[in-house]
Scaffold this active site. Sequence first.
Site, short mmCIF file in Angstrom:
data_model
loop_
_atom_site.label_atom_id
_atom_site.label_comp_id
_atom_site.label_asym_id
_atom_site.label_seq_id
_atom_site.Cartn_x
_atom_site.Cartn_y
_atom_site.Cartn_z
CE LYS A 40 -4.02 0.28 1.67
NZ LYS A 40 -4.72 0.02 0.40
N GLY A 41 1.96 1.24 0.73
CA GLY A 41 2.81 2.42 0.74
C GLY A 41 3.43 2.68 -0.61
CG ASN A 43 0.37 -0.42 -4.59
OD1 ASN A 43 1.27 -0.77 -5.35
ND2 ASN A 43 -0.50 -1.27 -4.07
CB THR A 212 -13.06 5.00 -1.45
OG1 THR A 212 -12.60 3.96 -0.59
CG2 THR A 212 -12.02 6.10 -1.47
N GLY A 217 -18.47 5.64 -6.21
CA GLY A 217 -17.76 6.90 -6.08
C GLY A 217 -17.17 7.11 -4.71
CB ALA A 242 -3.34 -0.85 -6.39
CB ALA A 243 -9.01 0.83 -7.38
N GLY A 244 -7.84 1.89 -4.65
CA GLY A 244 -7.88 2.82 -3.54
C GLY A 244 -6.57 3.57 -3.35
CG ASP A 245 -3.09 1.58 -2.22
OD1 ASP A 245 -3.53 2.03 -1.15
OD2 ASP A 245 -2.71 0.39 -2.34
NE ARG A 278 -4.33 2.00 -17.91
CZ ARG A 278 -3.75 3.19 -17.84
NH1 ARG A 278 -2.83 3.42 -16.90
NH2 ARG A 278 -4.06 4.16 -18.68
N GLY A 280 -3.04 -5.58 -12.43
CA GLY A 280 -1.90 -5.29 -11.58
C GLY A 280 -2.15 -4.15 -10.64
#
Length: 303
Positions: A40-41, A43, A212, A217, A242-245, A278, A280
């Site tokens: 997370k970091g 990303n 989030t 949205g 990783a969408a949130g990151d 995408r 990954g």
Amino acid sequence: MTSIVVLGSTNMDLVAYVPRAPARGETVTGREFRTVPGGKGANQAVAAARAGAEVSMIGAIGADDFGARLRSALDHSGVDTDLLRTVEGPSGTAHIVVDDEGGNAIVVVPGANGTVTSLSHGDEALIGTADALLLQLELPLPVVVEGARTARGLGVRTVLTPAPARSLPPELLASTDLLVPNEHEAAALTGHTEPHAAAQALLRFVPEVVITLGASGCLYAARGAEPVTVPAARVRAVDTTAAGDTFVGALAVALTEGRPAPEALAWASAAAALSVQRPGASTSMPYRSEIDAAAGAPEAERA
């Protein structure tokens, strides 16, 4: 350019793509496997760098092949890794199953991340140069608290992603300027499953909250202001890892550039929408030019 420091985890993501996630005790056949730099970091660092900030990373990698690849990936994305420690033992890993609807399930093994228990003087000095410090909960909690306190003492804005979900000590919340949970983390922190109720409960502890909401949205709330919702773009999700990151990294850039919250949220939402199309984690994150092109994102609406 704004300056952002990330104090957080660096993991190698071991990703299996399957038609559907296995139930307990079940074996399913996957269609693809990838190793992708993540954590997370890291990303959030990559997301912020690609979105146009000068970014530095504080954390640790192992003295293994994964560690070398993780450092190289951060360097390649323009993230300063001078204070990314290399320690004996394995790097952190995240074991991820992604289904055909883009959903995921993740097991994180901290590895080297678990050795980051305190800040060095160099870490503190670096935080003092930043416009914002990004924090998550994949490092030991004492160093996250120390990072937030250090930033608060130096007048640096703190942005905390409370993931993985857990209870948060009062001293961490007291040093947090912006809290960015997803709806499940917000519910875990407050006991409220309704996002507006959760946001109001969180405002007792922090001045600003963004919850989030995935395909729905995000919701922004601040003390003394009307809540704002920003709908997500309608896209076909390939991989939500990783969408949130991506959202947090882009949001931090927009806010430190001085954009009003509704505009910053719409821009960050456009970045997240690009990333889910995408595969990954860090490899899915868009560059600033792509976000700008996509940011004919929906206008913010009053909640």
